[in-house]
Structures are given as C-alpha cells and as structure tokens.
Write an enzyme that holds these catalytic residues in place. Structure first.
Site, short mmCIF file in Angstrom:
data_model
loop_
_atom_site.label_atom_id
_atom_site.label_comp_id
_atom_site.label_asym_id
_atom_site.label_seq_id
_atom_site.Cartn_x
_atom_site.Cartn_y
_atom_site.Cartn_z
N GLU B 52 0.81 -1.22 0.00
CA GLU B 52 0.00 0.00 0.00
C GLU B 52 0.84 1.27 0.00
O GLU B 52 0.43 2.30 -0.53
CB GLU B 52 -0.95 0.03 1.20
CG GLU B 52 -2.13 -0.94 1.09
CD GLU B 52 -1.81 -2.31 1.67
OE1 GLU B 52 -0.62 -2.57 2.00
OE2 GLU B 52 -2.75 -3.11 1.81
N PHE B 114 -11.19 -7.71 13.52
CA PHE B 114 -10.13 -8.12 12.60
C PHE B 114 -9.86 -7.00 11.59
O PHE B 114 -10.77 -6.45 10.99
CB PHE B 114 -10.53 -9.40 11.86
CG PHE B 114 -9.51 -9.83 10.85
CD1 PHE B 114 -8.24 -10.23 11.25
CD2 PHE B 114 -9.80 -9.82 9.50
CE1 PHE B 114 -7.28 -10.60 10.32
CE2 PHE B 114 -8.85 -10.21 8.55
CZ PHE B 114 -7.59 -10.59 8.97
N GLN B 115 -8.60 -6.67 11.43
CA GLN B 115 -8.15 -5.59 10.53
C GLN B 115 -8.83 -4.25 10.85
O GLN B 115 -9.09 -3.45 9.96
CB GLN B 115 -8.34 -5.97 9.06
CG GLN B 115 -7.39 -7.10 8.65
CD GLN B 115 -7.24 -7.29 7.15
OE1 GLN B 115 -8.17 -7.02 6.40
NE2 GLN B 115 -6.08 -7.74 6.73
N LYS B 164 -17.49 -0.81 5.99
CA LYS B 164 -17.99 -1.75 4.99
C LYS B 164 -19.52 -1.70 4.88
O LYS B 164 -20.07 -1.79 3.78
CB LYS B 164 -17.53 -3.16 5.34
CG LYS B 164 -17.74 -4.15 4.21
CD LYS B 164 -17.04 -5.48 4.48
CE LYS B 164 -17.18 -6.41 3.28
NZ LYS B 164 -16.49 -7.70 3.49
N MET B 482 24.52 8.64 1.83
CA MET B 482 24.37 9.86 2.63
C MET B 482 24.59 9.55 4.11
O MET B 482 25.19 10.35 4.83
CB MET B 482 22.98 10.47 2.39
CG MET B 482 22.85 11.89 2.89
SD MET B 482 24.02 13.03 2.11
CE MET B 482 23.03 13.72 0.79
#
Lengths: 183, 588
Positions: B52, B114-115, B164, B482
């Site tokens: 993502e 969940f999630q 949802k 760097m």
C-alpha cells in the site's frame, strides 16, 4: 560531545530568552466528531502549551462549538498557534481575546472540604468572604461552588488546604469580550 | 442528477465525476464492495501495487506530474497503516492526494475487530483533513469535499474512511463537485497594499534574489510562467528549493542553481548577501536556512504563500503576502509595470558581477575519473542523453537524489518528483509508476540508490503487470551513501550499519520479474548502457556501479550559515570529519 544544558533542537542557535505571554483564544469550530482531538493533537504535536481548555456547543442550529484555550508562549509562538489553528478545516475563526481589548475571564470550581469544629467554621467564613456558595453539606463536610478569575480560585483553594481540602473540580476558563460587540 | 445507489457505487461515481482516470490500490476484506464496483466499469483504471505504501507514492507521482489529485484505495487496518508514510510525505510536500480507506462495519468499530484500526485517529496528524463516514447520506458530500480540500489552498492529503456497511447501504448520490461543505475557503488574492509595498522594496534593491519553491509549481503552470516573467522583468537572479526545480528553467539567464544544504555556492552566497529576498511558495525549512540566526542577515524579506502558518515560522519576514502564487505574481507584475516603468538595470550590475564571481567557483565541480564512473558524471550523461525527449525524473532519497538535483537541468515544471520534506527512501520507484501511468509514452527514469531501491523493490511486479516501462537507474555505491557521508562527517568515520553486505544481483533480479537488467562498471560503458535503457520498451533496472566513497558537495553542515558552505576544493574527503563542531553534531 553534547554540551551540558544545550537544547538538541535544530534551532538552539536562536536566542532562547524571550518574553512569554499568556493568551486566551476563542476558537469557533464545527461541532463534529474529532474536532477537539484535532485541536489538542495540534498542541501536543507541535509542542505548544495548554493551560486550560473548555469546550461546549454554543450555537446548536449551526452546529458550532466554542473552544476557549488559555496558552502561553513567545509572541512568535502565539502567532504560530493561531495560524496553525486557522489551518484546521473545521475551524471557522480564531480570535485572540487577549488582543481584542478588555475581556472577562471566569472559571468555576467545586471544592470539597472535610472537617469539624473550628476549621469547619473557618472554612464557611472564608467561603462567605469569597462569595462561594454551599452546594452540599453534611455534619462533617461542605462542597463549595466558587466562580471568579483563576487566581481567585487558586487563592481560595490554597486557603482550604489546612482546613481539610478533599477534592477540587475546575472547569477551566470561559472568556468573552466586554462591551456590546460580539466576536 | 440525483440517483439511488450503494455507497460502493457512489465511490466509483464520485471518482468519475471528479475526472479520475487512474487509481492505485490494494484490495482487502473491508474494501471488497468498492473493488466489486471497480470490476464492473471501465472508466476508472485501477493499478494494483504490491504494497500500500507504493499506492500512496504512485498517487503522489501521478499528482505531481499532472497537477491533478492522485487517488489511492486501500483496505482497513494494515492497508491504512501502510498509507501513513505516503500521507505524511504528501503533507510535507503539499501534494494533492485523496486516499479512500475501507473500515470495518460501523457496529464493529471500537471492538478491536479483525483488521480494525483507528484510521482517522492515526492519520489525523498526517493529513490535511480526514473523514470517517458514519451515514450514507454524508458520503457523496464528503467524497467531493475531499477532492476540493486536497486540491485547493495549500494542497495536501485527505483520507475518506468508509466502513464496509456504508459501502453496502443504499442512498441518494448527487454530483457535488465544487460544492462547499466545510468552512474551508482559502484566500487567493494577495493584499494590494502589501504587494505595492513589496514592489517598491524590490525596485530599490541593489542586491536582490528570488527564492522560489514548490508552491510555485503547486499553484499551476500559470504561476511558473509568471515566475519566469517576473525574473525577466526585474533582472533579479533566481534560486529554487529542491521541490521547486523546473518552475524556472535551469538554462535560464537568472538561474543560480538550487540553494540549501547541497545547493550551489552562488545560490547560497546570494541568499546570504542579498538586500531584498523575494520568497515565493517557500517555507524556509532547515535544509534551506542552515543556522537560522545567521540566515541572510542584511536582507528585507518578502514572502508569498497561501498558508499563513508559513510566515515567521522559522524566519521572521518583513512583508508577508497571503495568497495564491499565480494571483499574487499577476498583481505584482502589473504593479511593477505601472510603478517601475523604467527599471534601472545598471543598478544591478555590481551585484551580478559579484554573483558571477561566485559562479566562477564552479561549486558543482568534481574529480573526473577514467577508471570508475563518478556518480555526478552518470547524472550528467543521463541528462545529456535524455534532455531532448519528454523525460520525467523521480528519485529516491540520499546522495543520488542530491546529485540528480544538482546535475540534471530541469527546464520544465511537473517533470521532477522527489521526496523533499519527509525524505522518504522508497518514494522514487512507486512515484515513477504513478508518473508513467499518467504519461504512457514519456520516458520516466527513477534515479535510485542501491539502498533506497530495496525499500519498494517489490513494485517490479507492478510495472510488469501493468506494462509500465519505468527505467530505474541505480547509482550503486554499495553504501547508504548519505548515511556514510554523515558518519564520516560527524561520527569519526565509524560506518555503523551503512554498508549492505548482501546486495542482490540487480540484473538477475530484474530478469526474475520479467524486466530488463543492465549493468555498467566502467565510464566507457556508461553511454551505451543509458542508450540501451532508454531504447527498451520494457521496464529496466540499470545497475550503474559508481565510485563508492564519494561525498556529496557542496554542503552546508547543519548549524552552519550559508557563507560557511563546504566546497569540494576546500576539503579533501579524508579531512571532512573535522569540519563540524560539537554543537553542529547534535543537529539533524
């Protein structure tokens, strides 16, 4: 090698000694979920001070709330605080009441004192002298309601300590400008 | 026209109404209703990433190369938390982004489902604004307001978190594009009096400089044209921040090169020595100012910005002008033409003489080599071999990024995508995916480091699946260059964990994914390799082996002033550890 007492900030080269001012801000916001978290998160995230904060819906039909914040900082920090508050999407207006002329600031405290005999009488006398009202009483306790400027409340509460102070609940400062004009 | 539909349909409908053609995302349980709608239409094309974070950076690259809002779509929980880095990146660099995140159903919110995660809570400090949609009636308005907030004023990322059950619910959808739902109304016009005051100050300047930034590009193509016009009209020298490159052409007469920590000598000395500074769409960040109490000590400062909180945040300015860059510059040029009909160009001659003397130092010069590819040389050759095409450059973060900024000549805005404020390693490759998606036929090159590229290397799979011929040119020096440079500079050259011991074979890696792998080890092979890369119709990983221990100079070490800039001639690589004092070593 770190030098003792040095700040680790990238900006420590700037002179640190500047006058710290105390400002009372009125912030008009949409009364929606999370708006208080946005304001508080801004202060904690950017390291600003909050001395007191009060919030309540003030215009029900328009879904507007008024948040009153007492904060401290250098003039530059105070300006940053106002600009940063102004960036928040649900914020309608930020008014610095401390710059807006004469203002009224009031705070309310509920003060519970427990005692018998002489200290109990003295607590009641002091309460009268401070215009505090008795909201609840038992034979061994009082709950006083006191309204006024924050320093008056501080003074009253410190006087109650030796007389049996049990508990204090304070509202934080509500503030409004004097005179006929609104915000 | 109002129509009845589900929340998931509304999402797709709103995207279409906003003119969105491409979105970047990754599906998951809570987002399935929206993905089901995406499946049943062909107006919005979905690019499936492999992580993502890459969806967010791809949307950023898309936005920065088109000026349009970039859109990412992720699921709840880890999908949303993986978006935190690109959201923060977009906030720091003012990139217009709308992220649609799915959420667990409303009745499960707060149950540690969940999630589930508190997406609006987590993203509150890293977005310009965010919405949690609790009622289907609010969804159309919030979706369209998200686009308005993301793209207007100072652009930034906006999250719309959609549970949802709301995606399944039916409601009335209306195209509310442009409707104003919140009190947010950024001011575009600058204050006329402040502009007149600024112009008078500029007209009497003897040692002026224009300090231009990413805000000019964000304001739009018109602002970039006006910047060029202002520079020509006034005859002022001009420097730019990292994110502002391209707004004024690097081939332009007024161009001083980039300023700041790795900016040119002439740009930094002009900033330090000027008497009037015109800051346009900039924010005076610490990579620009160096030591703040020694920053441009003798100048009057004019600052044009659309965000009032940029004024006096780090540096006190004399004339703040709140407004959109294009609007303010339009007014400024008009006032200049009225008030300064005959500008005395001769007054600036001594200043230009001084600037040219600084230029003569050639601060970007580097040690040439016939045996190894110098990283600066690699960028120079890339520039020479790509400058006549429509080329977009993205970068990761580190030395290669600074060398690209220094040695690639950007003549156009919207062709340079880099993570400035947040400094996100892993930005460049997914960003290039976004750019290539928007510009199918253009040449898109991600200049990368061997460390940064491994932060989102999995996106090789994405470019193969979606036939995006992105070119990745890795300046491979075997180190986090760097980090190594700072360890040499600040920590006694103790190279703690800045060397990668198990480097993959990038050529084989590219081939494993179905891309083209190229390698060059010697300067004589470089041009051929670059030409092969450009000519390929497929995604290419070009493993360009460069000199390992080169330092990126010039450099203003943290805590130093502009006139304390380190030049390649002043300090040999082996002595560089002695130039920063104890206090400077504490800085970032």
């Amino acid at each position: 090698m770190p030098l003792p007492g040095e700040s680790h900030s990238a900006y420590f080269y700037q002179e640190q000694v500047k006058t710290v001012e105390r400002h009372t801000l009125a912030v008009i916001v949409d009364n929606e979920p999370g708006v208080l978290a946005r304001v508080i998160g801004l202060f904690s995230g950017r390291g600003y001070n909050i001395e007191t904060l009060t919030v309540s819906e003030t215009e029900h039909e328009k879904h507007l709330s008024r948040i009153t914040i007492v904060t401290t900082g250098t003039p530059a920090i105070i300006q940053q605080i106002k600009s940063q508050l102004g960036r928040l999407i649900p914020v309608h207006r930020v008014v610095d009441l401390s710059l807006a002329g004469a203002i009224l600031e009031r705070e309310l405290a509920l003060v519970k004192v427990r005692g018998k005999g002489e200290p109990r009488v003295e607590a009641l006398q002091l309460a009268e002298a401070f215009n505090a009202r008795v909201m609840d009483a038992t034979t061994e306790s009082f709950v006083f309601e006191i309204t006024g400027k924050s320093d008056k409340l501080d003074q009253f509460i410190s006087l109650m300590v030796p007389l049996g102070l049990v508990e204090v609940s304070r509202t934080g400062v509500a503030a409004i400008g004097r005179g006929p004009e609104g915000l | 026209m109002a129509r009845e539909m589900t929340g998931a349909q509304m999402v797709v409908e709103a995207l279409i109404d906003q003119g969105v053609e491409h979105i970047f995302g990754y599906p998951g349980g809570a987002a399935l209703p929206i993905y089901d709608e995406i499946f049943q239409q062909d107006k919005v094309q979905h690019i499936l990433v492999r992580h993502e974070q890459a969806a967010g950076h791809a949307a950023e690259g898309y936005a920065r190369s088109t000026g349009k809002v970039g859109v990412a779509l992720v699921t709840s929980g880890p999908g949303a938390t993986n978006m935190v880095t690109p959201l923060t990146d977009a906030l720091m660099d003012s990139v217009p982004l709308v992220c649609i995140s799915a959420q667990v159903p409303t009745h499960l919110i707060g149950t540690d489902a969940f999630q589930e995660c508190d997406t609006v809570g987590i993203t509150r400090p890293c977005t310009k604004h965010n919405f949690l949609v609790k009622r289907i009636e609010d969804l159309p308005g919030m979706l369209h307001e998200a686009f308005r907030i993301a793209s207007s004023g100072r652009p930034g990322p906006v999250v719309v978190d959609i549970p949802k059950d709301i995606q399944f619910k039916t409601g009335i959808y209306e195209n509310l594009k442009g409707a104003v739902r919140t009190s947010y109304r950024p001011r575009l016009e600058g204050d006329e009096r402040a502009i007149r005051y600024a112009v008078a100050m500029m007209a009497s300047a003897k040692k002026p400089v224009i300090y231009s930034g990413g805000g000019v590009i964000n304001s739009g193509p018109r602002a970039c044209e006006l910047l060029r016009e202002l520079a020509a009209l006034t005859g002022f020298p001009l420097t730019s921040t990292l994110t502002g490159l391209g707004a004024y052409p690097a081939s332009g007469k007024a161009w001083l090169g980039m300023l700041g920590m790795h900016g040119t000598y002439e740009a930094n000395l002009a900033m330090h020595g000027c008497d009037v500074m015109v800051g346009i769409g900039v924010r005076f960040d610490d990579r620009i100012t160096g030591r703040t109490d020694a920053f441009s000590p003798n100048s009057k400062k004019i600052h044009i910005d659309i965000d009032a909180s940029s004024f006096n945040k780090n540096i006190r300015v004399d004339v703040p002008i709140l407004g959109d860059v294009a609007h303010v510059l339009e007014a400024m040029i008009r006032v200049w033409k009225e008030a300064v009909p005959k500008h005395d160009a001769a007054a600036l001659v001594p200043w230009w003489k001084q600037v040219n003397a600084w230029r003569a130092k050639k601060s970007l010069r580097y040690q040439k080599s016939a045996d190894v590819i110098m990283p600066q040389y690699a960028i120079e050759r890339l520039y020479q071999l790509t400058k006549d095409r429509d080329t977009y450059i993205t970068t990761e973060v580190g030395q290669h990024q600074m060398w690209a900024a220094q040695h690639y000549g950007f003549d156009k805005p919207y062709h340079w995508m880099t993570s400035g404020g947040l400094g996100t390693m892993g930005y460049g490759f997914p960003s290039a995916i976004g750019v290539q998606t928007a510009h199918r036929d253009a040449l898109v090159v991600c200049v990368a480091g061997d460390a940064s590229i491994q932060m989102n290397i999995q996106e090789l799979s994405t470019v193969i699946q979606h036939d995006l011929p992105v070119k990745v040119m890795i300046l491979n020096n075997q180190y986090m260059g760097m980090v190594r440079q700072w360890q040499q500079l600040l920590h006694g050259n103790r190279l703690s964990h800045s060397y990668t011991d198990a480097m993959p074979d990038f050529v084989k890696l590219a081939e494993a994914y179905g891309a083209v792998g190229i390698r060059a080890q010697h300067p004589a092979e470089l041009d051929d390799a670059i030409e092969t890369m450009i000519a390929s119709k497929k995604p290419v990983i070009f493993d360009c082996r460069v000199a390992n221990l080169v330092n990126c100079l010039p450099m203003i070490p943290s805590g130093k002033a502009h006139n304390e800039i380190l030049l390649p001639d002043d300090v040999a690589d082996e002595d560089i550890g002695d130039v920063v004092d104890a206090r400077g070593k504490q800085l970032v």
